[in-house]
Design an enzyme around this catalytic site. Sequence first.
Site, PDB file in Angstrom:
ATOM      1  CD  GLU A  41      -3.131   1.565   2.386  1.00 37.51           C
ATOM      2  OE1 GLU A  41      -3.026   0.920   3.438  1.00 37.51           O
ATOM      3  OE2 GLU A  41      -2.171   1.837   1.656  1.00 37.51           O
ATOM      4  CG  HIS A  60      -0.881  -7.392   7.793  1.00 31.94           C
ATOM      5  ND1 HIS A  60      -0.163  -7.755   6.677  1.00 31.94           N
ATOM      6  CD2 HIS A  60      -0.950  -6.031   7.781  1.00 31.94           C
ATOM      7  CE1 HIS A  60       0.198  -6.661   6.010  1.00 31.94           C
ATOM      8  NE2 HIS A  60      -0.259  -5.610   6.672  1.00 31.94           N
ATOM      9  CG  LEU A  75       6.115   0.910   5.426  1.00 28.43           C
ATOM     10  CD1 LEU A  75       5.844   1.050   3.933  1.00 28.43           C
ATOM     11  CD2 LEU A  75       7.363   0.065   5.645  1.00 28.43           C
ATOM     12  NE  ARG A  86      -5.059  -2.934   7.238  1.00 30.64           N
ATOM     13  CZ  ARG A  86      -3.804  -2.764   6.957  1.00 30.64           C
ATOM     14  NH1 ARG A  86      -2.889  -3.284   7.725  1.00 30.64           N
ATOM     15  NH2 ARG A  86      -3.452  -2.073   5.909  1.00 30.64           N
ATOM     16  NE  ARG A  94       0.092  -1.654  10.936  1.00 30.12           N
ATOM     17  CZ  ARG A  94       0.154  -1.709   9.610  1.00 30.12           C
ATOM     18  NH1 ARG A  94       0.526  -0.649   8.919  1.00 30.12           N
ATOM     19  NH2 ARG A  94      -0.155  -2.812   8.967  1.00 30.12           N
ATOM     20  N   GLY A 151       0.816  -1.224   0.000  1.00 31.29           N
ATOM     21  CA  GLY A 151       0.000   0.000   0.000  1.00 31.29           C
ATOM     22  C   GLY A 151       0.836   1.255   0.000  1.00 31.29           C
ATOM     23  CD  GLU A 164       5.337  -5.887  12.114  1.00 30.58           C
ATOM     24  OE1 GLU A 164       5.688  -5.593  10.961  1.00 30.58           O
ATOM     25  OE2 GLU A 164       4.546  -6.814  12.374  1.00 30.58           O
ATOM     26  CG  HIS A 171      -4.238  -7.100   5.296  1.00 32.05           C
ATOM     27  ND1 HIS A 171      -5.217  -7.165   4.334  1.00 32.05           N
ATOM     28  CD2 HIS A 171      -3.548  -5.957   5.055  1.00 32.05           C
ATOM     29  CE1 HIS A 171      -5.112  -6.115   3.539  1.00 32.05           C
ATOM     30  NE2 HIS A 171      -4.103  -5.366   3.956  1.00 32.05           N
TER      31      HIS A 171
HETATM   32  P1  FAD Z   1      11.315  -5.817   8.668  1.00 30.60           P
HETATM   33  O1  FAD Z   1      11.185  -5.064   7.425  1.00 30.60           O
HETATM   34  O2  FAD Z   1      10.477  -7.020   8.840  1.00 30.60           O
HETATM   35  O3  FAD Z   1      12.836  -6.276   8.799  1.00 30.60           O
HETATM   36  C1  FAD Z   1      13.240  -7.128   9.842  1.00 30.60           C
HETATM   37  C2  FAD Z   1      14.677  -7.525   9.589  1.00 30.60           C
HETATM   38  O4  FAD Z   1      15.198  -8.183  10.728  1.00 30.60           O
HETATM   39  C3  FAD Z   1      14.845  -8.495   8.435  1.00 30.60           C
HETATM   40  O5  FAD Z   1      16.011  -8.126   7.735  1.00 30.60           O
HETATM   41  C4  FAD Z   1      15.061  -9.833   9.140  1.00 30.60           C
HETATM   42  O6  FAD Z   1      15.793 -10.780   8.395  1.00 30.60           O
HETATM   43  C5  FAD Z   1      15.848  -9.381  10.347  1.00 30.60           C
HETATM   44  N1  FAD Z   1      15.830 -10.275  11.492  1.00 30.60           N
HETATM   45  C6  FAD Z   1      14.758 -10.733  12.200  1.00 30.60           C
HETATM   46  N2  FAD Z   1      15.180 -11.512  13.214  1.00 30.60           N
HETATM   47  C7  FAD Z   1      16.528 -11.535  13.155  1.00 30.60           C
HETATM   48  C8  FAD Z   1      17.533 -12.165  13.928  1.00 30.60           C
HETATM   49  N3  FAD Z   1      17.256 -12.966  14.968  1.00 30.60           N
HETATM   50  N4  FAD Z   1      18.827 -11.986  13.588  1.00 30.60           N
HETATM   51  C9  FAD Z   1      19.164 -11.227  12.506  1.00 30.60           C
HETATM   52  N5  FAD Z   1      18.246 -10.612  11.732  1.00 30.60           N
HETATM   53  C10 FAD Z   1      16.954 -10.757  12.066  1.00 30.60           C
HETATM   54  N6  FAD Z   1       3.128  -1.273   6.395  1.00 30.60           N
HETATM   55  C11 FAD Z   1       2.858  -0.056   5.885  1.00 30.60           C
HETATM   56  O7  FAD Z   1       3.009   0.952   6.579  1.00 30.60           O
HETATM   57  N7  FAD Z   1       2.411   0.052   4.611  1.00 30.60           N
HETATM   58  C12 FAD Z   1       2.220  -1.017   3.799  1.00 30.60           C
HETATM   59  O8  FAD Z   1       1.851  -0.866   2.648  1.00 30.60           O
HETATM   60  C13 FAD Z   1       2.487  -2.306   4.322  1.00 30.60           C
HETATM   61  N8  FAD Z   1       2.272  -3.410   3.578  1.00 30.60           N
HETATM   62  C14 FAD Z   1       2.647  -4.634   4.072  1.00 30.60           C
HETATM   63  C15 FAD Z   1       2.511  -5.759   3.268  1.00 30.60           C
HETATM   64  C16 FAD Z   1       2.951  -6.986   3.720  1.00 30.60           C
HETATM   65  C17 FAD Z   1       2.804  -8.209   2.861  1.00 30.60           C
HETATM   66  C18 FAD Z   1       3.523  -7.093   5.009  1.00 30.60           C
HETATM   67  C19 FAD Z   1       4.012  -8.410   5.516  1.00 30.60           C
HETATM   68  C20 FAD Z   1       3.614  -5.977   5.832  1.00 30.60           C
HETATM   69  C21 FAD Z   1       3.184  -4.748   5.374  1.00 30.60           C
HETATM   70  N9  FAD Z   1       3.281  -3.609   6.161  1.00 30.60           N
HETATM   71  C22 FAD Z   1       2.978  -2.389   5.636  1.00 30.60           C
HETATM   72  C23 FAD Z   1       3.941  -3.659   7.452  1.00 30.60           C
HETATM   73  C24 FAD Z   1       5.393  -3.176   7.278  1.00 30.60           C
HETATM   74  O9  FAD Z   1       5.888  -3.666   6.049  1.00 30.60           O
HETATM   75  C25 FAD Z   1       6.290  -3.643   8.392  1.00 30.60           C
HETATM   76  O10 FAD Z   1       5.728  -3.347   9.625  1.00 30.60           O
HETATM   77  C26 FAD Z   1       7.645  -2.928   8.307  1.00 30.60           C
HETATM   78  O11 FAD Z   1       8.193  -3.104   7.024  1.00 30.60           O
HETATM   79  C27 FAD Z   1       8.575  -3.469   9.346  1.00 30.60           C
HETATM   80  O12 FAD Z   1       9.848  -2.930   9.117  1.00 30.60           O
HETATM   81  P2  FAD Z   1      11.008  -3.325  10.103  1.00 30.60           P
HETATM   82  O13 FAD Z   1      12.237  -2.642   9.606  1.00 30.60           O
HETATM   83  O14 FAD Z   1      10.584  -3.086  11.491  1.00 30.60           O
HETATM   84  O15 FAD Z   1      11.126  -4.920   9.957  1.00 30.60           O
HETATM   85  C1  SIN Z   2      -1.832  -2.996   2.437  1.00 29.56           C
HETATM   86  O1  SIN Z   2      -1.295  -2.627   1.399  1.00 29.56           O
HETATM   87  O2  SIN Z   2      -3.024  -3.293   2.539  1.00 29.56           O
HETATM   88  C2  SIN Z   2      -0.994  -3.089   3.662  1.00 29.56           C
HETATM   89  C3  SIN Z   2      -0.920  -1.770   4.282  1.00 29.56           C
HETATM   90  C4  SIN Z   2      -0.461  -1.863   5.703  1.00 29.56           C
HETATM   91  O3  SIN Z   2      -0.301  -2.945   6.251  1.00 29.56           O
HETATM   92  O4  SIN Z   2      -0.304  -0.804   6.290  1.00 29.56           O
END
Ligand code: FAD
Ligand code: SIN
Length: 534
Positions: free
Chosen positions: A118, A348, A389, A287, A383, A50, A372, A241
């Site tokens: 959204e 999700h 993001l 949601r 949320r 999204g 996250e 989701h």
């Molecule tokens: P992540 O991007 O999950 O990165 C975590 C990292 O930690 C990865 O590199 C992983 O390998 C690493 N890691 C984990 N455990 C360990 C460990 N023990 N040792 C070493 N490395 C480790 N949010 C939005 O705001 N908008 C959207 O459109 C949206 N769409 C989404 C669609 C999908 C399909 C999904 C699954 C989620 C979506 N979300 C969206 C949620 C959002 O993508 C996530 O909340 C966000 O990207 C999390 O970012 P992050 O950097 O916290 O973790």
């Molecule tokens: C989506 O594109 O529906 C995911 C958006 C989000 O998780 O914030």
Amino acid sequence: MDTTRHDVDFLVIGSGIAGLIFALEAAPHGRVAIITKKHRAESSTNYAQGGIAAVMGDDDSLELHVQDTLRAGAGLCDERVVRTIVAEGPPVVRRLLDWGVEFSRETGAAGRFDLGREGGHSKRRVLHAGDITGREIERALLAAAGAEPNITIHEDVIAIDLITSGRRGLPGPNRCLGCYALDERARAVGLFAAPLTLLATGGSGKVYLYTSNPDIASGDGVAMAYRAGAPVANLEFIQFHPTCLYHPKAKSFLISEAVRGEGAVLRDLRGNPFMARYHEMADLAPRDIVARAIDAEMKKQGADHVLLDITHRDPEFVRSRFPNIYEQCLAFGFDMTKEPLPVVPAAHYQCGGVLASVDGETAIPGLLAAGEVAHTGLHGANRLASNSLLEAVVVAHRAALLAPRKLDELGRTVPPLPAWESGDAADPDELVVVNHNWDEIRRLMWDYVGIVRSNRRLERAAARIENLQREINEYYWDYKVTPDLIELRNLALVAALIVECAQRRHESRGLHYTLDYPEPDDARERHDTVLSRG
Ligand code: FAD
Ligand code: SIN
């Protein structure tokens, strides 16, 4: 056995959006090591569709974004945190542009972003890159990190446990000094020593049988922080989701909420739209409401999915606005321009996490958390779409601003640390034990701790998880650690923490819905659920 030691100023665990932003912003102040357990791009970030919510439209305002976030959060958001993160949205989006992220723009209107809509948002305010926003963000940030000499990325290295001075019996006040990590390529446990560690490990969707999350989302950060003594909060609020593709081979492929933002309608199997009966925002309700409505409709009709229909929109528009979703669905045999898609809800997003300030500070000095994995108070009980993001970028950025001062306070030197110790035996049975327990946890969490909960289901889940944890822990200390075993131990702990949080909340609010207390109880229950070890 010797444990290889790597000394850096900043240790970042995770290479999603939160880890990369922190690394990029901290790099001018010291050496950064990013450890990441798979390929560097493999993260939830990479699959985000999204987009990222930020106030950019002429008809929008920070106040509207704040109010939408508070409304979705159902009384549990920390308003101060909401205001800070929303206000910093537009400037951090500009930082993303500086790093080379290309968001979609309107055709013909020079420079104007094409803003998506959204659920729960009163305005169009979601910046996106087609329907592969996360892939574009990961691409640009990884390229920027690759060009930064102070950043080293270690792939296939999985953090096992944080090292805290208190728990290791080291002199001085308790603080985090890095982590032990299994290097899969070297097949050895190494030690990453750093005065400042950022947990950016993402969420825990894999705790559930059906999830939109990639395999990396096994809750490692919450588990490691909890074992290290950091409080965790609000883990009962798991966001489901509403619309993942229903197909045995699709692994819960997400159909973005932006599809409903462009007019798609949820219908039951007889073709009747139903969301207007549940909320005045109908298909664009928050949601929690949409996921529960789908669950109720499926139960009412004994159906195993509902339908998402965008066939009334121009096929060319659908193909150009959602090229990835269109192609993926086609590969599974569904042409979304001609027929409604079968969809179901799936786990999700983890709204709770490691208790952290809006600057990423946790209760343990030297340990920061962003993205996250962190609970800052932005999301409350549910949320708002595309706010995660945003939170990840703002909190990682603020944590990096704080980092040089923290480094001055803590000093750059980390004392000698004990080598890693674990069982030596290699177990031929390992795979079957790990697989069995992994499946059992995920299935019981889906069946007993899903969209609709009850006291009895939670009790059953708690009892079974306790047994599984006992077995896993015995096993863990006797045998050599493997990535599967590390994740299984974490998954079991996070499942137990989700259940414990859910059992402590005697009301229904936001994403936590229980048949035993179907209403919110503002007088007694309007507070965070905080757990800490000991
Ligand atoms: P992540 O991007 O999950 O990165 C975590 C990292 O930690 C990865 O590199 C992983 O390998 C690493 N890691 C984990 N455990 C360990 C460990 N023990 N040792 C070493 N490395 C480790 N949010 C939005 O705001 N908008 C959207 O459109 C949206 N769409 C989404 C669609 C999908 C399909 C999904 C699954 C989620 C979506 N979300 C969206 C949620 C959002 O993508 C996530 O909340 C966000 O990207 C999390 O970012 P992050 O950097 O916290 O973790
Ligand atoms: C989506 O594109 O529906 C995911 C958006 C989000 O998780 O914030």
